[in-house]
Design a protein around this motif. Structure first.
Motif, PDB file in Angstrom:
ATOM      1  N   GLY A   1       7.667 -61.082  43.784  1.00  0.00           N
ATOM      2  CA  GLY A   1       6.276 -61.507  43.997  1.00  0.00           C
ATOM      3  C   GLY A   1       5.394 -61.347  42.780  1.00  0.00           C
ATOM      4  N   ARG A   2       5.952 -60.908  41.664  1.00  0.00           N
ATOM      5  CA  ARG A   2       5.050 -60.583  40.553  1.00  0.00           C
ATOM      6  C   ARG A   2       4.815 -61.776  39.630  1.00  0.00           C
ATOM      7  NH1 ARG A   2       9.540 -57.285  37.618  1.00  0.00           N
ATOM      8  NH2 ARG A   2      10.449 -58.970  36.411  1.00  0.00           N
ATOM      9  N   THR A   3       3.634 -61.750  39.001  1.00  0.00           N
ATOM     10  CA  THR A   3       3.349 -62.681  37.905  1.00  0.00           C
ATOM     11  C   THR A   3       3.674 -61.967  36.595  1.00  0.00           C
ATOM     12  OG1 THR A   3       1.525 -63.504  39.230  1.00  0.00           O
ATOM     13  CG2 THR A   3       1.580 -64.202  36.919  1.00  0.00           C
ATOM     14  N   HIS A   4       3.147 -60.728  36.463  1.00  0.00           N
ATOM     15  CA  HIS A   4       3.425 -59.920  35.280  1.00  0.00           C
ATOM     16  C   HIS A   4       3.852 -58.513  35.690  1.00  0.00           C
ATOM     17  CE1 HIS A   4       0.616 -62.815  33.244  1.00  0.00           C
ATOM     18  NE2 HIS A   4       1.602 -62.755  32.357  1.00  0.00           N
ATOM     19  N   LEU A   5       4.755 -57.963  34.947  1.00  0.00           N
ATOM     20  CA  LEU A   5       5.048 -56.538  35.048  1.00  0.00           C
ATOM     21  C   LEU A   5       3.943 -55.834  34.231  1.00  0.00           C
ATOM     22  CD1 LEU A   5       8.527 -54.964  34.562  1.00  0.00           C
ATOM     23  CD2 LEU A   5       6.573 -54.015  33.350  1.00  0.00           C
ATOM     24  N   VAL A   6       3.328 -54.813  34.836  1.00  0.00           N
ATOM     25  CA  VAL A   6       2.186 -54.148  34.191  1.00  0.00           C
ATOM     26  C   VAL A   6       2.673 -52.809  33.630  1.00  0.00           C
ATOM     27  CG1 VAL A   6      -0.165 -53.312  34.536  1.00  0.00           C
ATOM     28  CG2 VAL A   6       0.629 -55.326  35.785  1.00  0.00           C
ATOM     29  N   PHE A   7       2.983 -52.810  32.356  1.00  0.00           N
ATOM     30  CA  PHE A   7       3.635 -51.659  31.734  1.00  0.00           C
ATOM     31  C   PHE A   7       2.665 -50.498  31.527  1.00  0.00           C
ATOM     32  CE2 PHE A   7       4.971 -49.574  27.657  1.00  0.00           C
ATOM     33  CZ  PHE A   7       6.147 -49.010  28.123  1.00  0.00           C
ATOM     34  N   GLY A   8       1.502 -50.801  30.949  1.00  0.00           N
ATOM     35  CA  GLY A   8       0.545 -49.758  30.586  1.00  0.00           C
ATOM     36  C   GLY A   8      -0.178 -50.236  29.348  1.00  0.00           C
ATOM     37  N   VAL A   9      -1.333 -49.617  29.079  1.00  0.00           N
ATOM     38  CA  VAL A   9      -2.127 -50.094  27.947  1.00  0.00           C
ATOM     39  C   VAL A   9      -2.846 -48.923  27.292  1.00  0.00           C
ATOM     40  CG1 VAL A   9      -4.277 -50.556  29.241  1.00  0.00           C
ATOM     41  CG2 VAL A   9      -3.710 -51.977  27.281  1.00  0.00           C
ATOM     42  N   GLY A  10      -3.089 -49.037  26.005  1.00  0.00           N
ATOM     43  CA  GLY A  10      -3.903 -48.023  25.333  1.00  0.00           C
ATOM     44  C   GLY A  10      -3.258 -47.492  24.079  1.00  0.00           C
ATOM     45  N   ASP A  11      -3.754 -46.344  23.672  1.00  0.00           N
ATOM     46  CA  ASP A  11      -3.356 -45.716  22.414  1.00  0.00           C
ATOM     47  C   ASP A  11      -2.092 -44.878  22.633  1.00  0.00           C
ATOM     48  OD1 ASP A  11      -3.167 -44.370  20.047  1.00  0.00           O
ATOM     49  OD2 ASP A  11      -5.174 -43.468  20.120  1.00  0.00           O
ATOM     50  N   PRO A  12      -1.001 -45.204  21.946  1.00  0.00           N
ATOM     51  CA  PRO A  12       0.209 -44.386  22.089  1.00  0.00           C
ATOM     52  C   PRO A  12      -0.026 -42.921  21.686  1.00  0.00           C
ATOM     53  CG  PRO A  12       0.671 -46.421  20.892  1.00  0.00           C
ATOM     54  CD  PRO A  12      -0.819 -46.330  21.030  1.00  0.00           C
ATOM     55  N   GLU A  13      -1.092 -42.694  20.906  1.00  0.00           N
ATOM     56  CA  GLU A  13      -1.419 -41.327  20.466  1.00  0.00           C
ATOM     57  C   GLU A  13      -2.484 -40.680  21.357  1.00  0.00           C
ATOM     58  OE1 GLU A  13       0.190 -40.141  17.945  1.00  0.00           O
ATOM     59  OE2 GLU A  13       1.019 -41.976  17.048  1.00  0.00           O
ATOM     60  N   ALA A  14      -2.755 -41.286  22.503  1.00  0.00           N
ATOM     61  CA  ALA A  14      -3.883 -40.830  23.333  1.00  0.00           C
ATOM     62  C   ALA A  14      -3.772 -39.350  23.698  1.00  0.00           C
ATOM     63  CB  ALA A  14      -3.956 -41.672  24.602  1.00  0.00           C
ATOM     64  N   GLU A  15      -4.926 -38.706  23.789  1.00  0.00           N
ATOM     65  CA  GLU A  15      -4.946 -37.321  24.250  1.00  0.00           C
ATOM     66  C   GLU A  15      -5.084 -37.252  25.768  1.00  0.00           C
ATOM     67  OE1 GLU A  15      -7.806 -35.061  21.975  1.00  0.00           O
ATOM     68  OE2 GLU A  15      -6.257 -34.887  20.432  1.00  0.00           O
ATOM     69  N   VAL A  16      -5.565 -38.344  26.364  1.00  0.00           N
ATOM     70  CA  VAL A  16      -5.722 -38.376  27.819  1.00  0.00           C
ATOM     71  C   VAL A  16      -5.025 -39.610  28.377  1.00  0.00           C
ATOM     72  CG1 VAL A  16      -7.343 -38.153  29.748  1.00  0.00           C
ATOM     73  CG2 VAL A  16      -8.091 -37.598  27.440  1.00  0.00           C
ATOM     74  N   MET A  17      -4.320 -39.407  29.464  1.00  0.00           N
ATOM     75  CA  MET A  17      -3.636 -40.511  30.123  1.00  0.00           C
ATOM     76  C   MET A  17      -4.154 -40.592  31.564  1.00  0.00           C
ATOM     77  SD  MET A  17       0.421 -41.024  29.933  1.00  0.00           S
ATOM     78  CE  MET A  17       1.233 -42.304  30.897  1.00  0.00           C
ATOM     79  N   PHE A  18      -4.479 -41.787  32.017  1.00  0.00           N
ATOM     80  CA  PHE A  18      -4.923 -42.023  33.394  1.00  0.00           C
ATOM     81  C   PHE A  18      -3.790 -42.713  34.140  1.00  0.00           C
ATOM     82  CE2 PHE A  18      -8.707 -41.548  30.936  1.00  0.00           C
ATOM     83  CZ  PHE A  18      -9.627 -40.949  31.783  1.00  0.00           C
ATOM     84  N   VAL A  19      -3.481 -42.208  35.329  1.00  0.00           N
ATOM     85  CA  VAL A  19      -2.374 -42.797  36.094  1.00  0.00           C
ATOM     86  C   VAL A  19      -2.866 -43.206  37.482  1.00  0.00           C
ATOM     87  CG1 VAL A  19      -0.065 -42.447  37.036  1.00  0.00           C
ATOM     88  CG2 VAL A  19      -0.680 -41.395  34.843  1.00  0.00           C
ATOM     89  N   GLY A  20      -2.794 -44.504  37.755  1.00  0.00           N
ATOM     90  CA  GLY A  20      -3.160 -45.032  39.068  1.00  0.00           C
ATOM     91  C   GLY A  20      -1.928 -45.256  39.920  1.00  0.00           C
ATOM     92  N   GLU A  21      -2.106 -46.099  40.923  1.00  0.00           N
ATOM     93  CA  GLU A  21      -1.046 -46.286  41.911  1.00  0.00           C
ATOM     94  C   GLU A  21      -0.120 -47.446  41.536  1.00  0.00           C
ATOM     95  OE1 GLU A  21      -2.668 -46.445  45.846  1.00  0.00           O
ATOM     96  OE2 GLU A  21      -1.113 -47.786  46.573  1.00  0.00           O
ATOM     97  N   ALA A  22      -0.656 -48.638  41.566  1.00  0.00           N
ATOM     98  CA  ALA A  22       0.148 -49.844  41.332  1.00  0.00           C
ATOM     99  C   ALA A  22      -0.809 -50.972  40.968  1.00  0.00           C
ATOM    100  CB  ALA A  22       0.921 -50.211  42.602  1.00  0.00           C
ATOM    101  N   PRO A  23      -0.317 -51.989  40.292  1.00  0.00           N
ATOM    102  CA  PRO A  23      -1.205 -53.104  39.958  1.00  0.00           C
ATOM    103  C   PRO A  23      -1.706 -53.800  41.220  1.00  0.00           C
ATOM    104  CG  PRO A  23       0.933 -53.311  38.842  1.00  0.00           C
ATOM    105  CD  PRO A  23       1.055 -52.181  39.800  1.00  0.00           C
TER     106      PRO A  23
END
Ligand code: URA
Length: 231
Positions: free
Chosen positions: A67-89
């Motif tokens: 059912g997907r259009t895109h696989l949603v891998f993740g976005v942002g700075d690979p060096e980030a100090e903070v990571m936010f994790v949600g549920e699903a696209p």
């Protein structure tokens, strides 16, 4: 090349966001890292994330690929100090291939800006990478097929703090069925990293009175980050 951001305009945006939230008093951490991506290029994290994305490929490890259009891998700075994790696209994320870009995502962006950061300075991902039909909760089999990739992302980025957004994310990462209202507000260890559970931005859209609690939670994250000299 992305144009350099004006820190004064970033600060103004953060203050406007805070006012809109009804926040009158702010704990400002003594120092918050001003480190930018270019300072740490060469750490190999971007390449390792790209290799992980390649390993996932055109994933068919569970049924959600149909059912997907895109696989949603993740976005942002690979060096980030903070990571936010949600549920699903959701549907917007599935269409655009980026996490948290719908209405809840816009609120998450405001939260991140109120922390004095920007989306490009943090990393945002979900427990699972493909949209469940009708936005239902992911099944255990789907989590089992996918969550190792999130674990690998956390391991590569090794942020100094993780913010788990909402019941599903917090309970899955911490392996508990404790209510989010009891989990939030304090750090829990996840892969040796302090993890702060808080309410999901979609919940805040329905329950704006809870924004203050989220602000309290992210202030604790800011205080944690502010406790160290910038890298
Ligand atoms: N809700 C989530 O948990 N993740 C998204 O990416 C969007 C909405």
């Amino acid at each position: 090349m992305t144009p350099a951001r004006d820190p004064r305009s970033d600060a103004r945006t953060a203050i406007e966001n805070l006012r809109a939230w009804g926040v009158e008093e702010v704990l400002v951490p003594r120092r918050i890292s001003t480190r930018r991506t270019p300072a740490k290029t060469g750490s190999g994290k971007a390449a390792r994330l790209a290799a992980l994305r390649e390993e996932i490929g055109d994933c068919r490890r569970c049924g959600l690929w149909t059912g997907r259009t895109h696989l949603v891998f993740g976005v942002g700075d690979p060096e980030a100090e903070v990571m936010f994790v949600g549920e699903a696209p959701g549907s917007d994320e599935d269409r655009q291939g980026e996490p948290f870009v719908g209405r809840a995502g816009q609120l998450l962006t405001k939260i991140i800006e109120a922390m004095g950061l920007g989306r490009e300075r943090v990393y945002i991902a979900n427990i699972i990478k493909c949209r469940p039909p009708e936005n239902r909760n992911p099944l255990q089999s789907e989590i089992g097929a996918c969550s190792g990739f999130l674990r690998a992302q956390v391991e590569i980025i090794s942020p100094r703090a993780i913010v788990a957004l909402g019941t599903f994310s917090a309970q899955t990462l911490l392996g508990t069925d404790e209510k989010i209202s009891r989990l939030r507000g304090r750090f829990h260890p996840y892969q040796g990293i302090p993890l702060m559970p808080t309410y999901h931005p979609a919940y805040l859209l329905r329950n704006p009175n809870e924004k203050k609690q989220v602000w309290e939670d992210v202030q604790k994250v800011m205080a944690l980050l502010g406790g160290r000299e910038p890298a």
